[in-house]
Design a protein around this motif. Structure first.
Motif, PDB file in Angstrom:
ATOM      1  N   LEU A  30      66.978  44.348  42.042  1.00  0.00           N
ATOM      2  CA  LEU A  30      66.348  43.366  42.932  1.00  0.00           C
ATOM      3  C   LEU A  30      65.554  42.336  42.134  1.00  0.00           C
ATOM      4  CD1 LEU A  30      65.018  45.658  45.817  1.00  0.00           C
ATOM      5  CD2 LEU A  30      66.933  44.045  45.918  1.00  0.00           C
ATOM      6  N   VAL A  31      64.960  42.787  41.034  1.00  0.00           N
ATOM      7  CA  VAL A  31      64.185  41.867  40.196  1.00  0.00           C
ATOM      8  C   VAL A  31      65.109  40.868  39.516  1.00  0.00           C
ATOM      9  CG1 VAL A  31      62.783  41.739  38.073  1.00  0.00           C
ATOM     10  CG2 VAL A  31      62.238  43.443  39.817  1.00  0.00           C
ATOM     11  N   SER A  32      66.263  41.352  39.055  1.00  0.00           N
ATOM     12  CA  SER A  32      67.050  40.502  38.157  1.00  0.00           C
ATOM     13  C   SER A  32      68.241  39.798  38.804  1.00  0.00           C
ATOM     14  CB  SER A  32      67.534  41.319  36.958  1.00  0.00           C
ATOM     15  OG  SER A  32      68.301  42.405  37.417  1.00  0.00           O
ATOM     16  N   GLN A  33      68.703  40.257  39.972  1.00  0.00           N
ATOM     17  CA  GLN A  33      69.950  39.676  40.497  1.00  0.00           C
ATOM     18  C   GLN A  33      69.825  39.157  41.930  1.00  0.00           C
ATOM     19  OE1 GLN A  33      73.308  42.397  40.107  1.00  0.00           O
ATOM     20  NE2 GLN A  33      72.304  43.263  38.314  1.00  0.00           N
ATOM     21  N   ARG A  34      70.099  37.881  42.086  1.00  0.00           N
ATOM     22  CA  ARG A  34      70.061  37.280  43.426  1.00  0.00           C
ATOM     23  C   ARG A  34      71.071  37.963  44.356  1.00  0.00           C
ATOM     24  NH1 ARG A  34      69.921  30.870  45.011  1.00  0.00           N
ATOM     25  NH2 ARG A  34      69.475  31.229  47.204  1.00  0.00           N
ATOM     26  N   LYS A  35      72.243  38.253  43.806  1.00  0.00           N
ATOM     27  CA  LYS A  35      73.293  38.888  44.609  1.00  0.00           C
ATOM     28  C   LYS A  35      72.776  40.191  45.251  1.00  0.00           C
ATOM     29  CE  LYS A  35      76.537  41.330  42.715  1.00  0.00           C
ATOM     30  NZ  LYS A  35      77.538  41.819  41.790  1.00  0.00           N
ATOM     31  N   HIS A  36      72.063  40.920  44.452  1.00  0.00           N
ATOM     32  CA  HIS A  36      71.523  42.197  44.906  1.00  0.00           C
ATOM     33  C   HIS A  36      70.491  41.981  46.020  1.00  0.00           C
ATOM     34  CE1 HIS A  36      71.535  46.395  43.662  1.00  0.00           C
ATOM     35  NE2 HIS A  36      70.316  46.429  44.159  1.00  0.00           N
ATOM     36  N   ARG A  37      69.664  40.966  45.852  1.00  0.00           N
ATOM     37  CA  ARG A  37      68.647  40.664  46.886  1.00  0.00           C
ATOM     38  C   ARG A  37      69.324  40.225  48.172  1.00  0.00           C
ATOM     39  NH1 ARG A  37      66.101  38.404  42.241  1.00  0.00           N
ATOM     40  NH2 ARG A  37      66.863  36.313  42.716  1.00  0.00           N
ATOM     41  N   THR A  38      70.350  39.385  48.039  1.00  0.00           N
ATOM     42  CA  THR A  38      71.026  38.868  49.229  1.00  0.00           C
ATOM     43  C   THR A  38      71.726  39.995  49.983  1.00  0.00           C
ATOM     44  OG1 THR A  38      71.344  36.816  48.030  1.00  0.00           O
ATOM     45  CG2 THR A  38      72.671  37.094  50.015  1.00  0.00           C
ATOM     46  N   GLN A  39      72.418  40.845  49.229  1.00  0.00           N
ATOM     47  CA  GLN A  39      73.170  41.933  49.880  1.00  0.00           C
ATOM     48  C   GLN A  39      72.254  42.917  50.596  1.00  0.00           C
ATOM     49  OE1 GLN A  39      75.503  43.492  46.687  1.00  0.00           O
ATOM     50  NE2 GLN A  39      77.120  41.960  46.933  1.00  0.00           N
ATOM     51  N   SER A  40      71.116  43.221  49.967  1.00  0.00           N
ATOM     52  CA  SER A  40      70.236  44.254  50.539  1.00  0.00           C
ATOM     53  C   SER A  40      69.244  43.673  51.549  1.00  0.00           C
ATOM     54  CB  SER A  40      69.449  44.954  49.424  1.00  0.00           C
ATOM     55  OG  SER A  40      68.610  44.014  48.775  1.00  0.00           O
ATOM     56  N   GLY A  41      68.994  42.351  51.449  1.00  0.00           N
ATOM     57  CA  GLY A  41      67.966  41.743  52.306  1.00  0.00           C
ATOM     58  C   GLY A  41      66.565  42.152  51.888  1.00  0.00           C
ATOM     59  N   LEU A  42      66.439  42.606  50.657  1.00  0.00           N
ATOM     60  CA  LEU A  42      65.127  43.065  50.154  1.00  0.00           C
ATOM     61  C   LEU A  42      64.678  42.180  48.998  1.00  0.00           C
ATOM     62  CD1 LEU A  42      65.895  46.894  50.064  1.00  0.00           C
ATOM     63  CD2 LEU A  42      64.565  45.679  51.803  1.00  0.00           C
ATOM     64  N   PHE A  43      63.411  42.272  48.650  1.00  0.00           N
ATOM     65  CA  PHE A  43      62.916  41.567  47.463  1.00  0.00           C
ATOM     66  C   PHE A  43      61.689  42.285  46.923  1.00  0.00           C
ATOM     67  CE2 PHE A  43      59.064  39.274  48.938  1.00  0.00           C
ATOM     68  CZ  PHE A  43      59.170  39.475  50.309  1.00  0.00           C
ATOM     69  N   VAL A  44      61.329  41.924  45.705  1.00  0.00           N
ATOM     70  CA  VAL A  44      60.219  42.583  45.012  1.00  0.00           C
ATOM     71  C   VAL A  44      59.048  41.610  44.874  1.00  0.00           C
ATOM     72  CG1 VAL A  44      59.502  43.507  42.764  1.00  0.00           C
ATOM     73  CG2 VAL A  44      61.719  44.139  43.722  1.00  0.00           C
ATOM     74  N   ALA A  45      57.861  42.099  45.161  1.00  0.00           N
ATOM     75  CA  ALA A  45      56.636  41.321  44.893  1.00  0.00           C
ATOM     76  C   ALA A  45      55.700  42.201  44.076  1.00  0.00           C
ATOM     77  CB  ALA A  45      55.977  40.884  46.197  1.00  0.00           C
ATOM     78  N   GLU A  46      55.233  41.642  42.970  1.00  0.00           N
ATOM     79  CA  GLU A  46      54.391  42.427  42.059  1.00  0.00           C
ATOM     80  C   GLU A  46      52.919  42.198  42.375  1.00  0.00           C
ATOM     81  OE1 GLU A  46      56.783  41.570  37.963  1.00  0.00           O
ATOM     82  OE2 GLU A  46      55.999  39.901  39.122  1.00  0.00           O
TER      83      GLU A  46
END
Ligand code: SAM
Length: 279
Positions: A30-46
């Motif tokens: 999720l941190v490194s790949q947009r594709k992964h964020r788009t597919q999962s609908g998730l994101f990381v906030a530090e």
């Protein structure tokens, strides 16, 4: 099946010590790949501040990874308890795992995984007193994050992402928002849809343009206001500029060709919101 699918233990606490744990791998993705964020609908906030902002604003937290420092921090403990009560899985991790997740040598003590929120343009309501900013193909994550933060600071209402934009949920963008991402609605649209919105907009539509003939301090900005900003390299597309009645320019002296996009947005927003801001 992803690690997120496999481990469905929401509302629990889990200790994770291995870098090869599927959840650690997923968070890295999720941190490194947009594709992964788009597919999962998730994101990381530090960071703890962002976790607190997200929880206060009612965002859905899927996972909250907390490092050793957080175990001794009452605010972090409160955030973890709130997230857990709302169904999140709390991951108790060591600093090495936090570093691996975030690909940083000095990670924050808290790392959250949240569900994305991106609205359709049809959900936008240009009601009295609102100011929206439309960004034509914004490319730089730092610019987008800074603009979201500035929109929040001036009390504007939302940001419209037009066309092929940088990912608002990239770690760099989220970091630059300093938590404002959790308070400012984002809308995603296409150029034709934006043109349609502009044609029906009930108040002022002001586009910033290096060839604009109107000093940005002269118009009377009638509520609701739509501020349209161009791309960092190419500026505003001509057909979009042609749809906007007012092309405003920020005067410059010196040798710079133009202002940075986020700076130009900030300067314009402070003028538009001038009568609403006081110390
Ligand atoms: N080479 C680009 C061009 O020709 O427009 C420069 C784009 S500038 C870096 C990015 C955006 O910031 C512009 O499209 C415009 O929206 C805004 N901007 C920057 N400086 C401005 C100024 N002095 N007046 C009005 N808008 C400005």
């Amino acid at each position: 099946m992803s690690g997120f699918d496999k481990v469905k233990r929401a509302g629990a606490v889990k200790q994770v010590t291995s870098h090869s744990n599927p959840l650690v791998k997923e968070i890295k993705g999720l941190v490194s790949q947009r594709k992964h964020r788009t597919q999962s609908g998730l994101f990381v906030a530090e960071g703890l501040k962002l976790a607190t902002d997200a929880l206060e604003a009612g965002w859905d937290v899927r996972y909250l990874a907390i490092g050793p420092e957080a175990l001794e921090n009452p605010i972090a403990q409160k955030a973890a308890a709130t997230a857990k009560a709302r169904g999140a899985l709390i991951l108790e991790v060591n600093t090495a795992v936090l570093s691996a997740m975030t690909r940083k040598d000095n990670p924050q003590m808290v790392v959250g995984v949240y569900e994305q929120r991106l609205h359709a343009l049809a959900e936008l309501s240009p009601s009295q007193g609102t100011v929206f900013v439309a960004l034509d193909r914004v490319r730089d994550p730092g610019n987008l994050g800074t603009i979201i933060r500035t929109v929040d600071a001036v009390g504007a209402s939302g940001v419209i992402l037009v066309g092929d934009c940088t990912d608002p949920f990239a770690v760099e963008t989220v970091r630059a928002t300093m938590g404002s991402l959790f308070h400012i609605p984002l809308y995603k649209t296409t150029k034709p849809e934006l043109k349609d919105l502009i044609s029906k907009w009930p108040g002022t539509v002001a586009a910033t343009h290096l060839k604009g003939s109107v000093d940005y301090r002269t118009p009377v900005y009638t509520d609701p206001t739509l501020l349209v900003m161009g791309n960092e390299q190419q500026g505003l597309e001509q057909d979009l500029a042609d749809c906007c009645k007012t092309l405003i320019r920020i005067p410059q002296t010196g040798q710079a060709d133009s202002l940075n996009l986020a700076v130009a947005t900030g300067v314009s927003l402070y003028e538009i919101r001038r009568n609403h801001l006081e110390l």
